[in-house]
Write an enzyme that holds these catalytic residues in place. Structure first.
Site, PDB file in Angstrom:
ATOM      1  N   GLN A 102      49.575 -55.448  20.016  1.00  0.00           N
ATOM      2  CA  GLN A 102      48.582 -55.458  21.068  1.00  0.00           C
ATOM      3  C   GLN A 102      48.692 -56.722  21.902  1.00  0.00           C
ATOM      4  OE1 GLN A 102      45.306 -57.471  20.857  1.00  0.00           O
ATOM      5  NE2 GLN A 102      43.755 -55.851  20.872  1.00  0.00           N
ATOM      6  N   GLY A 103      48.698 -56.573  23.208  1.00  0.00           N
ATOM      7  CA  GLY A 103      48.792 -57.732  24.098  1.00  0.00           C
ATOM      8  C   GLY A 103      47.592 -57.824  25.016  1.00  0.00           C
TER       9      GLY A 103
ATOM     10  N   SER B 240      44.718 -60.611  24.387  1.00  0.00           N
ATOM     11  CA  SER B 240      44.288 -62.025  24.487  1.00  0.00           C
ATOM     12  C   SER B 240      45.366 -62.906  25.098  1.00  0.00           C
ATOM     13  CB  SER B 240      43.976 -62.583  23.098  1.00  0.00           C
ATOM     14  OG  SER B 240      42.809 -62.022  22.595  1.00  0.00           O
TER      15      SER B 240
ATOM     16  N   GLU C 171      38.197 -47.994  16.835  1.00  0.00           N
ATOM     17  CA  GLU C 171      38.323 -48.639  15.514  1.00  0.00           C
ATOM     18  C   GLU C 171      37.480 -48.037  14.410  1.00  0.00           C
ATOM     19  OE1 GLU C 171      38.912 -53.156  14.993  1.00  0.00           O
ATOM     20  OE2 GLU C 171      37.505 -52.845  16.652  1.00  0.00           O
TER      21      GLU C 171
END
Lengths: 402, 377, 402, 377
Positions: free
Chosen positions: C132-133, C135, C251
Site C-alpha cells: 500500500q502506498g 502515507s 478492513e
C-alpha cells in the site's frame, strides 16, 4: 542583624516548643479550618482571632518586622523556627493570611510611614482582617484583564464591578483591591491601580459563596458606586499590576518578608497512616493489605520527592538541565499530590468514607473528606493544574505555546 | 479462567422499560427537584414514590404470583441506571433488595406475607454492616433462640433508608451460621435509629440498634438458602449501585461536556484544549465500559442462585462503575474551575455521589480481589 | 444466497476445526509474525505464502468471493466461522492483507472485469503480494495532503515522490498507490488519483526500514521517474481520495467484503496468564501475588469490556446517548489496552524480561517483548491515539476542535 | 515510620566530579558511538575504559589504602547518572559493585589482593541470580567444603559483563548460609559462559555455569559480614541502576523535547498540543523525582553497613527511576509517531534501556514491598 549561634536557636526552639505545648488550645468541639479559605462562621473567626492574638502577644508572629509596628526586629530564622514548631505541635492556623503574608510585607517594603502606622500592627494582632480583591468572575486565570472600574471623583475613587474568591470578604476590615483606573494605555496591564480599600463604605457588598463542602469562606464582592478615599491608593495610578505581582512574591515565608505563622494545617501521610491504623479490610488490619501498602508507599515516595526537591534547589550543580524545573513545578506537584493522597484517604475508609463532616462516627470528624474537597482550591486557584502544566512545558522545557 | 461468555441480551420489553424509566426520571427529577430534596429528612418525594409504585417498578423483578411482573432482576438494571442519571434517590433500591432477600431465602409463608406488600410499595431495607468493612468474614450481630422467640443483639451501621423503612432484613449470626431476620418498624423504639450524615446528600441512612428486639421463629430465614441469598444480595446490591453509578457518570459527563462547549478562557472554548478534551474522552470510555459490564450482568442474572458467570459480571460492574464515577466526579470539579468549587455548581452532586458509590457493597478493590480468585486460580 | 441452517454451520465449523488441527504447521524454528507488518525476511515470507496457499486450496479463504475469481460464492458467515477457527487454533496468519482485505474487495466492488480477472485470484492464492502506498514521510496523519506526483505522459504516468510504511514493499508485485495527478482544484483532495501499480517497473525503489524491534517489515518506497501504465489507474483521474476512503472501509472482515483469513495472531490475557504460571516472585508463584492479581484482573476487565462493547452495539436502545461512541472509540481502546497489557507482560517477567527475541531462555521466544514493541504500530498507525482521542472528543462528544 | 531525614548534601568536590563526568560522557559517547558499539561482542570501547581507569573512576569509592580516592560511594552516583545520560555502557558498574562486595565482606588479605587491582581497571562482576526472581529467599548455587578446597555447584543467570570479567564474586550457599566466593576467569572453561541476548543492546550478560569449579578457602567470604555485604550490594546495585536510569531518562526527555519543538503536523508544531505537552511535563517531573531520591541516597550512604535511612533511599531511588524511565521510553516512541517505530530513531535506545532498567536488582514493586515493611510496620 548579627549572626545567630546554633545554641541560641536551639534554646529558642525549646522555648517555643514549650509554649506551644502549654498553650495549644483544647478541641473547641467544632472542626477547625485547614486553611484560611475555610473561615466560614463567626464562631470559627473569633476562635482564630483570639489564637492569633495570643501567638502575637507571646512574640511568635511578625518577629522580623520592625518593633514600632508590632514586630521584634529579629532575624527571620527565628520566625521560621517558630513556624516549624507551630506545625509540629499541630496548633490552629494564623488565619489573617492576606494581611500577614501579602499586605504586611508589601506595606513594609513600599508603604508610606502613615500606612505602616495605620495598618501593620492590626494585621499582626488580628484586630484588622484583610481580604484580597484580585480575581473576577469572568476571567479567573487572566488577572491582567481585570475589569472592575475605579474612577476618580474629587477626593474619592468610585468603584464599580465584581471581585470573586474574596476570602473572608464578609469579615474583612480592608481589602487589597486591583481595579482599572484607565482603559487607555498600550497594554491592558497599564490601566490597573492598587488600593488599600476599607470594606465599611457604602456600596460594597460581600456575599458569601457556599463551597462544595457545604461550608463558607469565600465571597463574591459587588461594588456599586462605592467611594474609596483617593489616599487609599498605593503608589501611583497605573502601578497596580506591578504592585500586585510584587504582592504575590511574599507568600514564601518569613525570609521573603511575610509575618510568618502557621498558614495551613498539616495534612501529611504520617497523620493519614495513623488515622487508618484502626481500620479493617476483609477482617484484617487495613494496613496489612498488600495493595494498600503499595499505594501508601507510592504516596510516601512522592511526598518525600517533593520535600527533597526543596533541598535539591540549594545545589545549583544538581539543577543544570532545566534550572527552573523544581521551582516552577512545585505548585502543580504539591497540589496534585495532595489531591491524590486525600482522595485515597477517603477511598480507604470503607463504609466510613461515606460519612461526612457533622457525623460523630466520621474518621477525624470528616477531616479527609473535607480535605479532599477543599483541595480543589489548590488545583484550581492560582492557575489550574492544566495551566501550570502549560507553564512548565513552555517555560521550563521550551515547548511551543498553545 | 472463566470462559468468555460475553453476551448482552436486551429484549424489546426491556427497551420499553428503559425508555419509560428515562422519561420518568427526567421528568420527575430535574436537578432543581434534586436540590430541593437535599435538606429534607427523608430525601425523597412521596408523590414520586407512589408513582413509581403505580408504574409497577417495585414488582418488576418479582414473580407474578406475588403481584410482580416477572420480568426478572435484569430489568431492574435499566431502572437503576435511569435513577442514577437523574440522581433520583428513593427507597427503591433498599426495598428491591429486601424483596430479593425474601424471594431467595424465604419460606412460602414469608414470601406470601411480604412480597405482595413490597410490590405495592411498603418500604423495606437491609441491615448488613457492623462496621466499615464490607469484607468482614462474619457479623457481630447475634440472634439467640429462647423458646419460640428469637432475640437480636447488636447495632447495624449504614442501614439505607432506615428512617422510612417498614421492614428490616437483618443479617445476624444464629447458632454460628448466617441468618436473615425480619424486623418490623413497630418493633423498634424511635431511639434505636440514629440518623447518619452522608457525603452524598441525596442519600439517607441510620445506625440501627436491634439489641433486645425479639421476633417469632417465623420471622427468621436460615440454612443454606439464607446463606446463598445473603451472598446473592451482596452481588445484586453491588450491581444496582453500579447501574445507578453508570447513570450518574453519564449525567456527570453531560454536565462536563456542556461546560467545555460554552466556557471560554484565554479567548478559546476550553473544550478545544486537549488537556481537557482527552480526559473527558476517558470519562466517556470508562462510563461506556461500566455500562457494558452492567448490561452483561443484567443479561446473565436469573431468579436462581447466581452463577459464577453472574458473580463475575456483578463484581466487574461494581469495580468498573466505581472507577468511572470517581474519576468523572473528580474531573468534573476540576474542569469547572472556580465554579466547580461552589455548592451551586452541579459538579459537586456527582462528586459526592461518587464518594458514596465507591463505598457501597464493597469498593473496587474488594471486588477485584474476589475476581482474582474466580479468574486466576 | 439462501438462509443457512444452524446445523449446517455447526457441521462446517467442525470440519474447519478438524482441518486446522490436522494442518496447523509445526513450529518452524523461527518466531512467526504477529501481524503482516512483521514479514521481514524471505524465509518468513515463503513460509506464510505456502500456508496461505494451503488454506485457500482447502477452501477457507475468500469464501464469499465469486467462484470465477477463486472464491466460492457462499455466505460471509462461513468465512467468519473459518476465521474464528483459525484464531482458536492459533494457526499462522494469512499475510497478504493489503490484497485480501483492501484491494480485493475494492476490485470486487468497483473494478473492471479485466481487473478482476487479472488480480483477484493471485491475491487469494498468495502468488501476488500487494502493498500500500498511501502515507508519505512528511505528513503521516494527513493523507489528503499527499505530494507524490503522477504526471501523464503518453500511455504512462510518470511518478516521482516517496511513500512510507509500505509493508512488504520489497516483496510486493503490486501497490495500491495514491498519487497527485493535479495540483489545481478547489480542495487538495481533488487532485489525487488511485493506481493499481506494478512494482517491477524501473524507478521504484522500496528500501526496507528497520523497526525498533530490530526486524524488518516496512519499506520507504522511492519513485524516480517511474513509468506506470495509464491503464493502471482505477476509476478516473481525480477520484483517488474517494477510492482511498472506500478502501479503508473494507478492513472489518468478510461481511464488509474482505476475503477473510486470520490477520493477527491472537494476543490475549488467557495466553499471558498461561505464560506467567511458572514464574516466581519472592520465592512464591507470581500469580499468587496480590498486586499482580489485582492488575491482571483490571486488564481482564478491560479486555472483557472491549469485547462486550461489540455486543452492545447490536442494541440501539443501549446506545442512545452517544450513538457512535463505541464504534469510534474501538481503535483507541483496543490498541491502548494492548499496549498496557503487553508492557505489563514484559514487566512481570522479572529478570527474564530483560532477555530478547533470539535468546533461548526468553519466555515464549520473546513473544511479549516483541508484541509490546510492535504494538506501537497500532497506537501510531492509522491515526495516533492522540488523534483518535480528538476524533472521539469532537465527533462523539461534540467538543470544539483544536 | 522512618523520620523525614530529607538531606541532600553535595560537596564542591562532587560537583567537580559530576561536571567532568558529564563532559567525558558527552565527548566519548555521542549517540553515533553508542550505535557503533551495539553489534560488538563486548559492547564497549577498551580505549574509553582505559581513560575511565586513568581518571581514577574505578577507585573513587575505594579507600586510599587500596589505591582509591576515598570519596565514598556517594560519589559514584554522579558518574552513573552521566553514563546513563550518554548511554555509555562499560564494566564500570559490575566492577564497582564487585569491589564494594570485597570491601564490605572481605578479609584484609582479600582486600589487599583485589581492591588495588580493581581500582586499576581489572574487570570484575557479581554473579547473583539463579533465575528470574530478584526476591528469591535463597540461592540454589552451593559451595561445598572438601579439605582445603571449596567446590561450587550451580549456574548463575544474567551475570553482567561476564564475557570480559577477570573476577567473579559468586553468591553461593555454604553450610546453609550465604557466602561470596571469588572465582577467577582462568578457573572457568570458555564453555561455562553462554552469552545472553538482552533487550538493551548496549548491555552484555552471560549465563555462567560454575559447577565443578574449586577454589581455595581464602577465596571465600562468609559469616555476618558477607550476609550484610550481600544485602548492601543489592541496595547499592539498585541505586546505581537508578542513577544511570535517571540520566537516561533525562537524555530521553531531551530527545522528546527536541522532536516536539521541530515536528509539525496539521500545520502546528506538535509540542503545542497539550495532549503531548502535558505528558512530557510528566516525564520531567518523574525524572526530577528520581533524581531527588538518587541524590538523597548518595547523601546518606557511608562506607559502613547501610543504615535503614540509606536502605529506604536506595529502594525509593530504584522504584522511582524505574517508573520514570519506563514512562519516558514508552512515550518517546509514541510521540515520535511513525519515526519512533524505526530502529534509526533514538527513542528505541531509551525504550530498550527502560525495559532493562526495570528488571535490574528488582523492579519497582519489589522495592515498594520492602519499603512498606520499613515505613508502615
Amino acid at each position: 542583624m548579627s549572626e545567630v549561634s546554633e545554641q541560641e536557636l536551639g534554646e529558642f526552639r525549646a522555648e517555643v516548643s514549650a509554649w506551644m505545648k502549654d498553650n495549644k488550645p483544647a478541641d473547641p468541639g467544632f472542626l477547625l479550618p485547614q486553611t484560611f479559605m475555610e473561615v466560614g462562621s463567626e464562631q470559627v473567626l473569633e476562635f482564630l482571632r483570639e489564637w492569633q492574638h495570643k501567638i502575637w502577644s507571646a512574640g511568635y508572629l511578625g518577629m522580623a518586622w520592625p518593633k514600632e509596628y508590632g514586630g521584634q526586629a529579629v532575624a527571620p530564622i527565628y520566625q521560621r523556627i517558630a513556624d516549624q514548631e507551630m506545625k509540629r505541635h499541630a496548633v490552629p492556623i494564623c488565619f489573617n493570611v492576606i494581611g500577614l503574608s501579602w499586605t504586611g510585607p508589601l506595606i513594609n517594603d513600599i508603604g508610606t510611614e502613615a500606612e505602616k502606622q495605620k495598618y501593620l500592627k492590626g494585621i499582626l494582632n488580628a484586630e484588622d482582617v484583610w481580604c484580597q480583591g484580585f480575581s473576577e468572575p469572568d476571567h479567573g486565570s487572566d488577572l491582567g484583564n481585570a475589569q472592575c472600574r475605579a474612577v476618580r471623583d474629587g477626593d474619592d475613587y468610585v468603584v464599580n464591578g465584581t471581585k470573586i474568591w474574596t476570602t473572608m470578604g464578609n469579615y474583612a476590615k480592608y481589602m487589597i483591591l486591583l481595579a482599572r483606573t484607565s482603559t487607555q494605555g498600550a497594554r491592558k496591564y497599564d490601566g490597573l491601580s492598587f488600593f488599600l480599600a476599607p470594606m465599611d463604605v457604602a456600596g460594597i457588598d460581600p456575599r458569601p459563596i457556599q463551597k462544595m463542602t457545604g461550608e463558607y469562606g469565600f465571597c463574591e464582592t459587588f461594588f456599586t458606586d462605592a467611594r474609596i478615599p483617593a489616599d487609599c491608593i498605593m503608589g501611583e495610578e497605573g502601578q497596580g499590576w506591578r504592585i500586585a505581582m510584587q504582592t504575590l512574591q511574599y507568600e514564601r515565608g518569613a525570609e521573603a518578608g511575610a509575618a510568618g505563622g502557621l498558614m495551613v494545617v498539616r495534612t501529611v501521610m504520617e497523620d493519614l497512616i495513623k488515622d487508618l491504623r484502626g481500620l479493617k479490610r476483609d477482617g484484617e488490619p487495613l494496613l496489612k493489605d498488600p495493595l494498600v501498602r503499595d499505594r501508601l508507599v507510592q504516596l510516601l515516595m512522592e511526598e518525600k520527592a517533593i520535600s527533597l526537591g526543596e533541598r535539591r534547589q540549594a545545589h545549583s550543580a544538581l539543577n543544570t538541565d532545566y534550572p527552573f524545573s523544581l521551582a516552577l513545578s512545585g505548585k502543580l506537584r504539591s497540589s496534585e499530590f495532595a489531591r491524590e493522597m486525600r482522595q485515597y484517604a477517603v477511598a480507604l475508609q470503607g463504609a466510613q468514607g461515606s460519612l461526612y463532616v457533622g457525623d460523630d462516627d466520621a474518621i477525624s470528624g470528616g477531616f479527609w473528606q473535607r480535605a479532599y474537597f477543599n483541595n480543589f482550591a489548590t488545583t484550581i486557584g492560582g492557575g489550574t493544574s492544566q495551566v501550570q502544566a502549560n507553564i512548565i512545558g513552555e517555560r521550563v522545557l521550551g515547548l511551543p505555546k498553545d | 479462567m472463566a470462559k468468555a461468555n460475553n453476551v448482552i441480551t436486551f429484549s424489546d420489553e426491556q427497551a420499553m422499560v428503559l425508555q419509560s424509566a428515562r422519561d420518568f426520571c427526567a421528568d420527575k427529577s430535574p436537578v432543581t427537584a434534586v436540590r430541593a430534596l437535599l435538606p429534607g429528612n427523608t430525601g425523597y418525594s412521596d408523590d414520586v414514590w407512589q408513582e413509581m409504585v403505580a408504574l409497577g417498578w417495585l414488582g418488576i423483578a418479582l414473580p407474578e404470583q406475588y403481584g410482580g411482573s416477572g420480568l426478572g432482576f435484569g430489568s431492574v438494571v435499566p431502572l437503576a441506571e435511569s435513577m442514577g442519571r437523574g440522581l433520583l434517590s428513593t427507597p427503591f433500591f433498599s426495598t428491591t433488595l429486601a424483596a430479593q432477600a425474601i424471594l431467595r431465602a424465604g419460606e412460602s409463608q414469608q414470601k406470601d406475607t411480604w412480597l405482595p406488600r413490597l410490590a405495592e410499595g411498603t418500604t423495606a431495607t437491609l441491615a448488613l454492616l457492623d462496621n466499615e468493612d464490607w469484607g468482614a468474614p462474619d457479623t457481630t450481630c447475634t440472634a439467640t433462640v429462647a423458646g419460640s422467640e428469637i432475640t437480636l443483639q447488636g447495632t447495624k451501621w449504614y442501614v439505607p433508608d432506615a428512617a422510612v423503612a417498614q421492614l428490616f432484613v437483618v443479617h445476624a449470626s444464629l447458632d454460628g451460621e448466617s441468618a436473615l431476620v425480619l424486623v418490623e418498624r413497630a418493633q423498634l423504639a424511635d431511639s434505636a435509629l440514629q440518623s447518619q450524615t452522608l457525603i452524598d446528600e441525596t442519600k439517607r441512612a441510620c445506625k440501627v440498634d436491634f439489641s433486645g428486639v425479639s421476633v417469632s421463629a417465623d420471622a427468621v430465614m436460615r440454612g443454606p438458602l439464607a446463606a446463598s441469598a445473603l451472598r446473592d444480595i451482596h452481588l445484586l446490591g453491588a450491581l444496582l449501585v453500579a447501574a445507578e453509578a453508570a447513570g450518574s457518570a453519564a449525567a456527570c459527563l453531560d454536565v462536563v461536556v456542556d461546560y467545555l462547549k460554552t466556557r471560554k478562557q484565554f479567548g478559546r472554548l476550553i473544550g478545544s484544549y486537549q488537556g481537557l478534551k482527552h480526559p473527558t474522552v476517558e470519562i466517556l470510555t470508562a462510563m461506556d465500559s461500566a455500562r457494558c459490564h452492567v448490561y452483561h450482568a443484567a443479561s446473565v442474572i436469573g431468579d436462581e442462585a447466581l452463577s459464577e458467570d453472574a458473580e463475575v459480571a456483578c463484581r466487574m460492574s461494581k469495580a468498573q462503575a466505581t472507577d468511572a464515577i470517581t474519576f468523572a466526579g473528580d474531573r468534573a470539579i476540576q474542569f469547572h474551575g472556580g465554579m466547580g468549587f461552589t455548592y451551586e455548581c452541579d459538579a459537586q452532586l456527582y462528586m459526592r455521589r461518587a464518594q458514596w458509590v465507591q463505598q457501597q457493597f464493597g469498593d473496587a478493590y474488594h471486588h477485584r480481589k474476589r475476581l482474582a480468585a474466580l479468574l486466576l486460580d
